[in-house]
Scaffold this motif. Sequence first.
Motif, PDB file in Angstrom:
ATOM      1  N   GLY A 143      26.357 -33.492  21.453  1.00 41.17           N
ATOM      2  CA  GLY A 143      25.224 -33.642  22.379  1.00 41.17           C
ATOM      3  C   GLY A 143      24.922 -32.335  23.096  1.00 41.17           C
ATOM      4  N   ASP A 144      23.783 -32.290  23.750  1.00 44.00           N
ATOM      5  CA  ASP A 144      23.324 -31.079  24.426  1.00 44.00           C
ATOM      6  C   ASP A 144      23.931 -31.004  25.834  1.00 44.00           C
ATOM      7  N   ILE A 145      24.742 -29.982  26.088  1.00 40.83           N
ATOM      8  CA  ILE A 145      25.400 -29.869  27.402  1.00 40.83           C
ATOM      9  C   ILE A 145      24.625 -28.988  28.373  1.00 40.83           C
ATOM     10  N   ARG A 146      23.498 -28.422  27.922  1.00 39.24           N
ATOM     11  CA  ARG A 146      22.811 -27.449  28.781  1.00 39.24           C
ATOM     12  C   ARG A 146      22.385 -27.981  30.154  1.00 39.24           C
ATOM     13  N   PRO A 147      22.070 -29.283  30.289  1.00 38.13           N
ATOM     14  CA  PRO A 147      21.698 -29.756  31.643  1.00 38.13           C
ATOM     15  C   PRO A 147      22.866 -29.776  32.629  1.00 38.13           C
ATOM     16  N   TYR A 148      24.089 -29.605  32.141  1.00 35.38           N
ATOM     17  CA  TYR A 148      25.263 -29.833  32.991  1.00 35.38           C
ATOM     18  C   TYR A 148      26.072 -28.586  33.315  1.00 35.38           C
ATOM     19  N   VAL A 149      25.821 -27.501  32.591  1.00 34.09           N
ATOM     20  CA  VAL A 149      26.693 -26.330  32.728  1.00 34.09           C
ATOM     21  C   VAL A 149      25.880 -25.046  32.897  1.00 34.09           C
ATOM     22  N   PRO A 150      26.502 -24.000  33.484  1.00 33.74           N
ATOM     23  CA  PRO A 150      25.839 -22.695  33.532  1.00 33.74           C
ATOM     24  C   PRO A 150      25.573 -22.194  32.104  1.00 33.74           C
ATOM     25  N   ARG A 151      24.581 -21.313  32.001  1.00 41.51           N
ATOM     26  CA  ARG A 151      24.161 -20.808  30.690  1.00 41.51           C
ATOM     27  C   ARG A 151      25.334 -20.220  29.901  1.00 41.51           C
ATOM     28  N   ALA A 152      26.196 -19.455  30.606  1.00 41.14           N
ATOM     29  CA  ALA A 152      27.313 -18.795  29.917  1.00 41.14           C
ATOM     30  C   ALA A 152      28.217 -19.812  29.219  1.00 41.14           C
ATOM     31  N   VAL A 153      28.408 -20.967  29.818  1.00 39.83           N
ATOM     32  CA  VAL A 153      29.271 -21.995  29.221  1.00 39.83           C
ATOM     33  C   VAL A 153      28.601 -22.592  27.985  1.00 39.83           C
ATOM     34  N   ALA A 154      27.315 -22.896  28.097  1.00 38.23           N
ATOM     35  CA  ALA A 154      26.599 -23.464  26.944  1.00 38.23           C
ATOM     36  C   ALA A 154      26.631 -22.490  25.771  1.00 38.23           C
ATOM     37  N   GLU A 155      26.519 -21.186  26.079  1.00 31.46           N
ATOM     38  CA  GLU A 155      26.520 -20.183  24.995  1.00 31.46           C
ATOM     39  C   GLU A 155      27.863 -20.129  24.269  1.00 31.46           C
ATOM     40  N   VAL A 156      28.943 -20.408  25.003  1.00 30.43           N
ATOM     41  CA  VAL A 156      30.268 -20.385  24.373  1.00 30.43           C
ATOM     42  C   VAL A 156      30.534 -21.680  23.618  1.00 30.43           C
ATOM     43  N   LEU A 157      30.228 -22.817  24.252  1.00 30.74           N
ATOM     44  CA  LEU A 157      30.566 -24.101  23.621  1.00 30.74           C
ATOM     45  C   LEU A 157      29.537 -24.528  22.576  1.00 30.74           C
ATOM     46  N   GLN A 158      28.288 -24.052  22.744  1.00 32.92           N
ATOM     47  CA  GLN A 158      27.245 -24.399  21.773  1.00 32.92           C
ATOM     48  C   GLN A 158      26.455 -23.152  21.416  1.00 32.92           C
TER      49      GLN A 158
END
Length: 166
Positions: A143-158
């Motif tokens: 699923g898309d985690i971007r609504p829940y985390v800072p950009r840097a985290v989304a870039e690492v996990l997704q």
Amino acid sequence: MPRVAVIPGSFDPVTLGHLDIVKRAAPLFDRLHVLVTHNPGKAALLPFTQRVALLEQAIADAGVEGDVVVDSWSVGLLVDYCVEVGAQVLVKGIRSSTDAEYETPMAIVNRDLAGVETLFLIGDPGTSHVSSSLVRQVAALGGDIRPYVPRAVAEVLQPGGRPARG
Ligand code: PNS
């Protein structure tokens, strides 16, 4: 005496809820330590060094003002770290009555152990549903985690901006 506080947590990974608490706590103290520490009850996803790097990036990207230090502590008690850095206060975010129940005994024990007080900040309602465990689960299932985390985290996990599911 400078007013020094510590925000401890697993930060596995840092979420927008954590970032809200860091932003609001920073102006209340002369120095704020955001501390990645071990939760004996949880299996980790990211290594300590990566959690620290993501916190540093997220705090810089959010333009958090004040003296904010990101650090990690993997041996001994949380209050040992507080004594080492001269912190009188722990800051914790509270999203719900469940959080309050979970945090209350720890606050009492930390005060018993070293006289360190705990300050609870009520989480912003916009992020009160967000937790690291939920983010880990959503990410693992594509699923898309971007609504829940800072950009840097989304870039690492997704990486690539897309959920992992094909
Ligand atoms: O983000 P988390 O996982 O809810 O954070 C919990 C944490 C890491 C703050 C908590 O597990 C903790 O304080 N760990 C340090 C160990 C310790 O000092 N325990 C005794 C006092 S409660």
